[in-house]
Design an enzyme around this catalytic site. Structure first.
Site, PDB file in Angstrom:
ATOM      1  N   HIS A  72      25.736 104.730   6.887  1.00 23.65           N
ATOM      2  CA  HIS A  72      26.795 103.734   7.118  1.00 23.65           C
ATOM      3  C   HIS A  72      28.051 104.113   6.341  1.00 23.65           C
ATOM      4  CE1 HIS A  72      24.488  99.999   8.733  1.00 23.65           C
ATOM      5  NE2 HIS A  72      24.148 101.110   9.359  1.00 23.65           N
ATOM      6  N   TYR A 200      28.797  90.911   4.875  1.00 13.36           N
ATOM      7  CA  TYR A 200      28.671  90.013   3.722  1.00 13.36           C
ATOM      8  C   TYR A 200      29.594  88.831   3.982  1.00 13.36           C
ATOM      9  CZ  TYR A 200      26.360  93.732   1.026  1.00 13.36           C
ATOM     10  OH  TYR A 200      25.477  94.685   0.577  1.00 13.36           O
ATOM     11  N   PRO A 292      20.958  90.531  -6.121  1.00 13.41           N
ATOM     12  CA  PRO A 292      20.877  91.543  -5.063  1.00 13.41           C
ATOM     13  C   PRO A 292      22.193  91.860  -4.356  1.00 13.41           C
ATOM     14  CG  PRO A 292      19.791  89.505  -4.379  1.00 13.41           C
ATOM     15  CD  PRO A 292      20.123  89.347  -5.822  1.00 13.41           C
ATOM     16  N   LYS A 296      22.133  96.916  -5.694  1.00  7.65           N
ATOM     17  CA  LYS A 296      22.119  97.861  -6.819  1.00  7.65           C
ATOM     18  C   LYS A 296      20.777  98.000  -7.527  1.00  7.65           C
ATOM     19  CE  LYS A 296      26.075  99.498  -6.446  1.00  7.65           C
ATOM     20  NZ  LYS A 296      25.678 100.298  -5.278  1.00  7.65           N
ATOM     21  N   TYR A 384      30.200 100.412  -4.580  1.00  6.98           N
ATOM     22  CA  TYR A 384      29.175 100.141  -3.566  1.00  6.98           C
ATOM     23  C   TYR A 384      28.388 101.407  -3.235  1.00  6.98           C
ATOM     24  CZ  TYR A 384      26.810  97.865   0.291  1.00  6.98           C
ATOM     25  OH  TYR A 384      25.838  97.333   1.100  1.00  6.98           O
TER      26      TYR A 384
END
Ligand code: FAD
Ligand code: DHB
Length: 389
Positions: A72, A200, A292, A296, A384
């Site tokens: 991704h 998100y 979460p 990570k 990220y």
């Protein structure tokens, strides 16, 4: 029994460490409290940083991951009627890989088995002895029989509820913790993902996340109350609530179906320092927990494994204790940055019960800044996809 490294815990951290040590000619034994099927039944993380991908390659376990994982290049963030994309490829040149923790663990178990690695399942009463001497040992019971492993090092990879952390005296150990006033309700379903990248979502009704495992398997989460239990949520109620929290275009096209797993996870930030005491080294959730948001947890366990296995390799190959002595400091430097990112990303996306009107405006301003500012997006993307190690 005698081995070079006794590893407590057969989750991803313990398995990866054991396999990497094996590839480098170092012997280990894993002690796991549960059965293999139980460990593989736990549905957890789904996003792998390149660092973990590289470690799986070094461990000789990357074949299926590369064949079945999905790369991704970005992820979406929604709030109000807005939706924007953080482009990982543009900002960092690095993607993340969608491949479930269950699959990582399965690949590692298969590799350990193929190599004749020793794993003791269903052990109880694990006790680490003499970790502050040159001759530590581990005592445990299996099928009611007392056993003992003499070793040179102990790796505590037994997760947040394990015993390894407790073996470090309170006079030496310092713990830092933040408990969040909500949980995540997660559902796995055999349905096509609503979008080809993760979403998100910050919504008035609370956070939601649309994730996936593959083209036919979706993973969704919604922020829920800590007093909720999975049985309180019918599948219909879950899908209805999820639809209310994600952008309309996605809510309208969401394919729903029966859940094949449903669970609630509490959210916690936690770090214990130091991560080494004598010949005992803590790795992964045994030493630290992140909420979460941002995926990570597993990835930070992997960076600990990287530092520890390189330290042990140096010790056995060159007789150098430099890596061992630097382990705790090196691992913690990266851990705290992952803690910061997970804490920040959680605070950006959730509804907190005590949030004032001012706090909500700050959250909105932060979202709008991130949507419009390249530097902010770059910082988000770098964290990220995973800080380097
Ligand atoms: P664990 O996976 O906890 O493994 C530790 C192992 O040690 C377990 O198999 C346990 O049975 C064993 N053990 C415990 N005590 C003993 C003992 N006394 N003796 C012997 N063995 C013992 N991270 C993300 O990035 N994204 C997510 O969506 C996500 N969801 C999560 C959901 C839940 C419910 C939980 C608990 C965690 C989640 N995480 C997530 C975090 C991520 O799964 C962990 O960071 C990761 O599993 C850490 O791996 P580990 O090997 O350090 O610990
Ligand atoms: C998943 C979990 C996360 O916490 C996250 O940030 C992204 C994906 C998942 O389980 O797919």
């Amino acid at each position: 029994m005698r081995t070079q490294v006794a590893i407590i815990g057969g989750g991803p951290a313990g398995l990866l460490l054991s396999q990497l040590l094996h590839v480098n000619g170092i012997d280990s034994v894993i002690l796991e409290r549960k059965t293999r099927d139980y460990v593989l039944g736990r549905i957890r993380a789904g996003v792998l940083e390149q660092g973990l991908v590289r470690l799986m390659e070094e461990a000789g376990c990357a074949g299926r991951m590369h064949a079945e994982g999905f790369s991704h290049d970005g992820a979406l963030i929604s709030y109000g009627s807005e939706i924007f994309r953080i482009d990982f490829a543009e900002h960092t040149g690095t993607p993340v890989l969608i491949y479930g923790q269950t699959e990582v663990t399965r690949d590692l178990y298969d590799a350990r088995e193929k190599a004749g690695g020793k794993i003791e399942f269903e052990v109880d009463d694990v006790m680490i002895r003499d970790a502050d001497t040159d001759r530590p040992h581990v005592q445990y019971t299996r099928n009611g029989t007392a056993r003992r492993i003499d070793c040179e090092f102990v790796a505590g990879c037994d997760g947040f509820h394990g015993v390894s952390r407790q073996a470090i005296p309170l006079t030496v150990r310092r713990e830092y913790e933040k408990i969040y006033p909500f949980g995540w309700l997660g559902v796995l379903s055999k349905t096509p993902p609503v979008n080809h990248e993760l979403i998100y979502a910050n919504s008035e009704r609370g956070f939601a996340l649309c994730s996936m495992r593959n083209d036919h398997l979706s993973r969704y989460y919604i922020q829920c109350s800590l007093s909720d239990s999975p049985a309180d949520w019918t599948d219909e109620a879950f899908w209805e609530e999820l639809k209310r929290r994600i952008p309309k275009a996605q809510a309208d096209t969401l394919v729903t179906g029966p859940s094949i797993e449903k669970s609630i996870a509490p959210l916690r930030s936690f770090v214990t320092e130091p991560m080494r005491w004598g010949r005992l080294f803590l790795c992964g959730d045994a030493a630290h927990i992140v909420p979460p948001t941002g995926a990570k947890g597993l990835n930070t366990a992997a960076s600990d494994v990287h530092y520890l296995y390189n330290a042990l390799r140096e010790y056995y190959r060159d007789g150098s204790e430099a890596g061992i002595n630097a382990y705790s400091k090196r691992a913690l430097a990266r851990v705290w940055k992952a803690e910061r990112f997970s804490w920040w990303f959680s605070s950006l996306l959730h509804r907190y019960p005590d949030q004032s009107a001012f706090d909500l405006k700050m959250q909105l301003a932060e979202l709008e800044f991130l949507r419009a500012n390249r530097a902010a997006q770059q910082a988000m993307a770098e964290n990220y996809v995973g800080l380097p190690y």
